[in-house]
Design an enzyme around this catalytic site. Structure first.
Site, PDB file in Angstrom:
ATOM      1  N   THR A 128       0.823  -1.215   0.000  1.00 36.24           N
ATOM      2  CA  THR A 128       0.000   0.000   0.000  1.00 36.24           C
ATOM      3  C   THR A 128       0.855   1.263   0.000  1.00 36.24           C
ATOM      4  O   THR A 128       1.964   1.267   0.566  1.00 36.24           O
ATOM      5  CB  THR A 128      -0.920   0.023   1.239  1.00 36.24           C
ATOM      6  OG1 THR A 128      -1.620   1.266   1.283  1.00 36.24           O
ATOM      7  CG2 THR A 128      -0.146  -0.123   2.543  1.00 36.24           C
ATOM      8  N   SER A 163      -2.735   3.310  10.300  1.00 35.18           N
ATOM      9  CA  SER A 163      -3.727   2.410  10.923  1.00 35.18           C
ATOM     10  C   SER A 163      -3.034   1.081  11.201  1.00 35.18           C
ATOM     11  O   SER A 163      -1.940   0.817  10.690  1.00 35.18           O
ATOM     12  CB  SER A 163      -4.909   2.173   9.972  1.00 35.18           C
ATOM     13  OG  SER A 163      -4.503   1.327   8.898  1.00 35.18           O
ATOM     14  N   TYR A 195      -4.002  -1.720  10.062  1.00 36.02           N
ATOM     15  CA  TYR A 195      -3.892  -2.392   8.761  1.00 36.02           C
ATOM     16  C   TYR A 195      -2.632  -1.945   8.020  1.00 36.02           C
ATOM     17  O   TYR A 195      -1.843  -2.771   7.550  1.00 36.02           O
ATOM     18  CB  TYR A 195      -5.138  -2.108   7.900  1.00 36.02           C
ATOM     19  CG  TYR A 195      -4.825  -2.162   6.425  1.00 36.02           C
ATOM     20  CD1 TYR A 195      -4.591  -3.380   5.801  1.00 36.02           C
ATOM     21  CD2 TYR A 195      -4.672  -0.986   5.673  1.00 36.02           C
ATOM     22  CE1 TYR A 195      -4.236  -3.425   4.462  1.00 36.02           C
ATOM     23  CE2 TYR A 195      -4.328  -1.028   4.339  1.00 36.02           C
ATOM     24  CZ  TYR A 195      -4.104  -2.252   3.739  1.00 36.02           C
ATOM     25  OH  TYR A 195      -3.730  -2.297   2.420  1.00 36.02           O
ATOM     26  N   HIS A 196      -2.450  -0.620   7.908  1.00 35.16           N
ATOM     27  CA  HIS A 196      -1.278  -0.126   7.172  1.00 35.16           C
ATOM     28  C   HIS A 196       0.013  -0.581   7.867  1.00 35.16           C
ATOM     29  O   HIS A 196       1.026  -0.833   7.213  1.00 35.16           O
ATOM     30  CB  HIS A 196      -1.318   1.402   7.070  1.00 35.16           C
ATOM     31  CG  HIS A 196      -2.361   1.917   6.102  1.00 35.16           C
ATOM     32  ND1 HIS A 196      -3.565   2.421   6.517  1.00 35.16           N
ATOM     33  CD2 HIS A 196      -2.376   1.988   4.745  1.00 35.16           C
ATOM     34  CE1 HIS A 196      -4.280   2.804   5.456  1.00 35.16           C
ATOM     35  NE2 HIS A 196      -3.583   2.546   4.359  1.00 35.16           N
ATOM     36  N   LYS A 216       1.366  -3.838   6.699  1.00 33.61           N
ATOM     37  CA  LYS A 216       2.059  -3.798   5.410  1.00 33.61           C
ATOM     38  C   LYS A 216       3.488  -3.280   5.592  1.00 33.61           C
ATOM     39  O   LYS A 216       4.380  -3.586   4.786  1.00 33.61           O
ATOM     40  CB  LYS A 216       1.296  -2.910   4.426  1.00 33.61           C
ATOM     41  CG  LYS A 216      -0.125  -3.392   4.136  1.00 33.61           C
ATOM     42  CD  LYS A 216      -0.181  -4.527   3.119  1.00 33.61           C
ATOM     43  CE  LYS A 216      -1.600  -4.933   2.819  1.00 33.61           C
ATOM     44  NZ  LYS A 216      -1.745  -5.931   1.779  1.00 33.61           N
ATOM     45  N   THR A 275     -20.014  11.882   2.166  1.00 29.49           N
ATOM     46  CA  THR A 275     -19.454  11.831   3.522  1.00 29.49           C
ATOM     47  C   THR A 275     -17.966  12.183   3.541  1.00 29.49           C
ATOM     48  O   THR A 275     -17.110  11.299   3.622  1.00 29.49           O
ATOM     49  CB  THR A 275     -19.640  10.413   4.104  1.00 29.49           C
ATOM     50  OG1 THR A 275     -19.023   9.478   3.177  1.00 29.49           O
ATOM     51  CG2 THR A 275     -21.104  10.045   4.263  1.00 29.49           C
TER      52      THR A 275
HETATM   53  N1  USQ Z   1     -12.703   9.281   3.519  1.00 26.72           N
HETATM   54  C1  USQ Z   1     -13.689  10.264   3.544  1.00 26.72           C
HETATM   55  N2  USQ Z   1     -14.982   9.854   3.478  1.00 26.72           N
HETATM   56  C2  USQ Z   1     -15.351   8.554   3.368  1.00 26.72           C
HETATM   57  C3  USQ Z   1     -14.351   7.554   3.323  1.00 26.72           C
HETATM   58  C4  USQ Z   1     -13.019   7.955   3.405  1.00 26.72           C
HETATM   59  O1  USQ Z   1     -13.412  11.461   3.616  1.00 26.72           O
HETATM   60  O2  USQ Z   1     -16.557   8.286   3.311  1.00 26.72           O
HETATM   61  C5  USQ Z   1     -11.293   9.686   3.583  1.00 26.72           C
HETATM   62  C6  USQ Z   1     -10.512   8.987   4.687  1.00 26.72           C
HETATM   63  O3  USQ Z   1     -10.636   9.684   5.922  1.00 26.72           O
HETATM   64  C7  USQ Z   1      -9.106   8.991   4.111  1.00 26.72           C
HETATM   65  C8  USQ Z   1      -9.328   8.864   2.614  1.00 26.72           C
HETATM   66  O4  USQ Z   1     -10.679   9.248   2.386  1.00 26.72           O
HETATM   67  O5  USQ Z   1      -8.496  10.220   4.348  1.00 26.72           O
HETATM   68  C9  USQ Z   1      -9.096   7.485   2.046  1.00 26.72           C
HETATM   69  O6  USQ Z   1      -9.901   6.534   2.691  1.00 26.72           O
HETATM   70  P1  USQ Z   1     -10.241   5.127   1.981  1.00 26.72           P
HETATM   71  O7  USQ Z   1     -11.168   4.379   2.878  1.00 26.72           O
HETATM   72  O8  USQ Z   1     -10.687   5.361   0.588  1.00 26.72           O
HETATM   73  O9  USQ Z   1      -8.807   4.440   1.847  1.00 26.72           O
HETATM   74  P2  USQ Z   1      -7.822   3.763   2.937  1.00 26.72           P
HETATM   75  O10 USQ Z   1      -8.463   3.558   4.243  1.00 26.72           O
HETATM   76  O11 USQ Z   1      -6.573   4.558   2.929  1.00 26.72           O
HETATM   77  O12 USQ Z   1      -7.544   2.313   2.358  1.00 26.72           O
HETATM   78  C10 USQ Z   1      -7.696   1.964   0.981  1.00 26.72           C
HETATM   79  C11 USQ Z   1      -7.752   0.435   0.904  1.00 26.72           C
HETATM   80  C12 USQ Z   1      -6.420  -0.139   1.369  1.00 26.72           C
HETATM   81  C13 USQ Z   1      -5.295   0.460   0.563  1.00 26.72           C
HETATM   82  C14 USQ Z   1      -5.315   1.968   0.662  1.00 26.72           C
HETATM   83  C15 USQ Z   1      -4.306   2.621  -0.230  1.00 26.72           C
HETATM   84  O13 USQ Z   1      -8.826  -0.065   1.673  1.00 26.72           O
HETATM   85  O14 USQ Z   1      -6.442  -1.543   1.214  1.00 26.72           O
HETATM   86  O15 USQ Z   1      -4.064  -0.020   1.044  1.00 26.72           O
HETATM   87  O16 USQ Z   1      -6.622   2.449   0.234  1.00 26.72           O
HETATM   88  S1  USQ Z   1      -3.702   4.128   0.438  1.00 26.72           S
HETATM   89  O17 USQ Z   1      -4.870   4.969   0.822  1.00 26.72           O
HETATM   90  O18 USQ Z   1      -2.921   4.799  -0.580  1.00 26.72           O
HETATM   91  O19 USQ Z   1      -2.934   3.834   1.623  1.00 26.72           O
END
Ligand code: USQ
Length: 412
Positions: A145, A187, A189-190, A193, A261
């Protein structure tokens, strides 16, 4: 090539399986179907109706003529069965997606934290250990990731895995070293990795394993060329507060008129990639394995960066659904810039699909088609990162969905 796809029933694993099978590779999926059990645990379902893995495999054989193997193995728990499978099947490459991949799920409770660490780290360790023990010289590709780096930059672009640093020596002179980019997980999860990266570093050096780690951004989209070939090959589409990723969530929210959201100010900048590009990157990485004795090869598997509130505002403009700025359940920076290097995949011929190419319309169509399957009560993110964030979330946001059917968007 003979390829074992660990986690081949998941969101990336399934389209990756079809993509590589369509290219003529011989595939066996290894999966414990845990993602389906987690849906049951959470009381949610994919927006898109998913058939059993056996049924999906049957349909793929009808559509393409290609057979897929399936082994029901828990890679994190069933080391001996994993070893027996590898010994019998002797893959040329192993794709490792067999991990719990949602940050909010990993932060839900102490139980979920333990599950994520135990599952993810043991899966990687078991696989590496088994490859050494069985003496199988397979190229291991792991889905990592972008989150291993954290998201803030000091003004310089995030390199592909390794950072050159000058170390000051005793005599005042300096020596250059290349180190893994400092891990900065946001997190549990992260964090798993990040731990994976150390396991890879050790096994590549000590045992000569050939390993590629793909630091992937947020995936959007749901269809690939292969999943479009039959209704029953459709990929899963998560929209709930734990597994739904941000852009896909905003699009289904727009489809049912649910205010978008945004967490906090929405000033978070993140890296993105379309799912079709994700499977294409796997193909490119497979064609370019590292040699034995080489360090882990790391790619940044992303194609563009976007600020969350810009995405929300863009979708709001397209659909007239308002944006709602909510207390952020996550302990993350409110605002950050993000510059990322991704030259390696571009040099190998990746021609990125960008956000504005009409694929958002296709996603909205999917959302509209299956919107009767959406439970709006599952949309909010209810997994606070810590006690402070939990307290901040007590503010209840009232949303009137009584007019939902009339508010659905039309993109035609
Ligand atoms: N976010 C919002 N509103 C929402 C959902 C999320 O503002 O309804 C924000 C979160 O707070 C965060 C961002 O959007 O700042 C990204 O959240 P996400 O749920 O789209 O992504 P993330 O939790 O980071 O995880 C996802 C995958 C994970 C992968 C990662 C890549 O679930 O498996 O490793 O993206 S990365 O984000 O580049 O680390």
């Amino acid at each position: 090539m003979r390829i074992a796809i660990l986690g081949g029933d998941g969101f990336i694993g399934w389209p990756a399986t079809l993509h590589l099978s369509a290219l003529g590779h011989e595939i066996t999926i290894v999966d414990n179907l845990s993602r389906r059990w987690i849906d049951t645990e959470l009381g949610v379902q994919s927006l898109t109706p998913m058939d059993s893995i056996q049924e999906r495999i049957r349909i793929w054989r009808d559509v393409s003529g290609a057979s897929l193997g399936f082994e029901l193995i828990n890679v994190a728990d069933e080391y001996e069965r994993l070893k027996a499978f590898l010994t019998n099947w002797r893959p040329d490459a192993v794709l490792h997606f067999a991990q719990q991949r949602a940050a909010p799920y990993s932060m839900k409770s102490d139980r979920h934290k333990n599950y994520t660490v135990n599952n993810n780290v043991n899966a990687t360790q078991n696989l590496l250990n088994a490859l050494v023990e069985t003496d199988i010289d397979a190229h291991l590709l792991h889905m990592g990731t972008m989150g291993v780096y954290g998201y803030s930059t000091v003004g310089a672009a995030i390199p592909e895995g390794y950072l050159s640093v000058d170390v000051t020596l005793e005599d005042g002179s300096s020596a250059e070293q290349e180190i893994l980019y400092p891990a900065n997980p946001g997190s549990i999860y992260h964090m798993t990795k990040c731990l994976d990266q150390l396991l890879f570093q050790f096994y590549a050096r000590n045992d000569g394993l050939r390993i590629t780690d793909l630091h992937q951004g947020i995936v959007w989209g749901t269809h690939t060329d292969q999943t479009r070939r039959h209704d029953q090959l459709i990929n899963r589409f998560d929209y709930d507060g734990d597994y739904g990723t941000v852009l896909n969530r905003f699009l289904i929210q727009a489809a049912i008129g649910y205010p978008l959201t945004v967490h906090g100010t929405g000033g978070q900048t993140r890296a993105f990639i379309h799912i079709q590009d994700s499977v294409r990157c796997l193909e490119l990485a497979l064609q370019n394995p590292p040699s034995a004795g080489e360090r882990t090869k790391i790619y940044n598997q992303m194609t563009e960066t976007h600020r969350i509130r810009d995405l929300a505002e863009m979708i709001s403009e397209m659909t007239d659904v308002p944006v709602s700025y909510l207390p952020n359940p996550r302990n993350e920076a409110d605002e950050n810039d993000l510059v990322v290097k991704n030259d390696q995949f571009l040099d190998l011929g990746l021609n990125p699909i960008t956000l504005r190419e009409g694929l958002m319309d296709e996603l909205l169509d999917v959302a509209r088609r299956y919107k009767h399957r959406i439970d709006p009560g599952r949309i909010p993110c209810n997994s606070p990162w810590n006690r402070e964030r939990a307290a901040g979330m007590n503010r209840v946001v009232e949303v009137d969905l009584s007019e939902t059917p009339d508010k659905s968007v039309s993109m035609d």
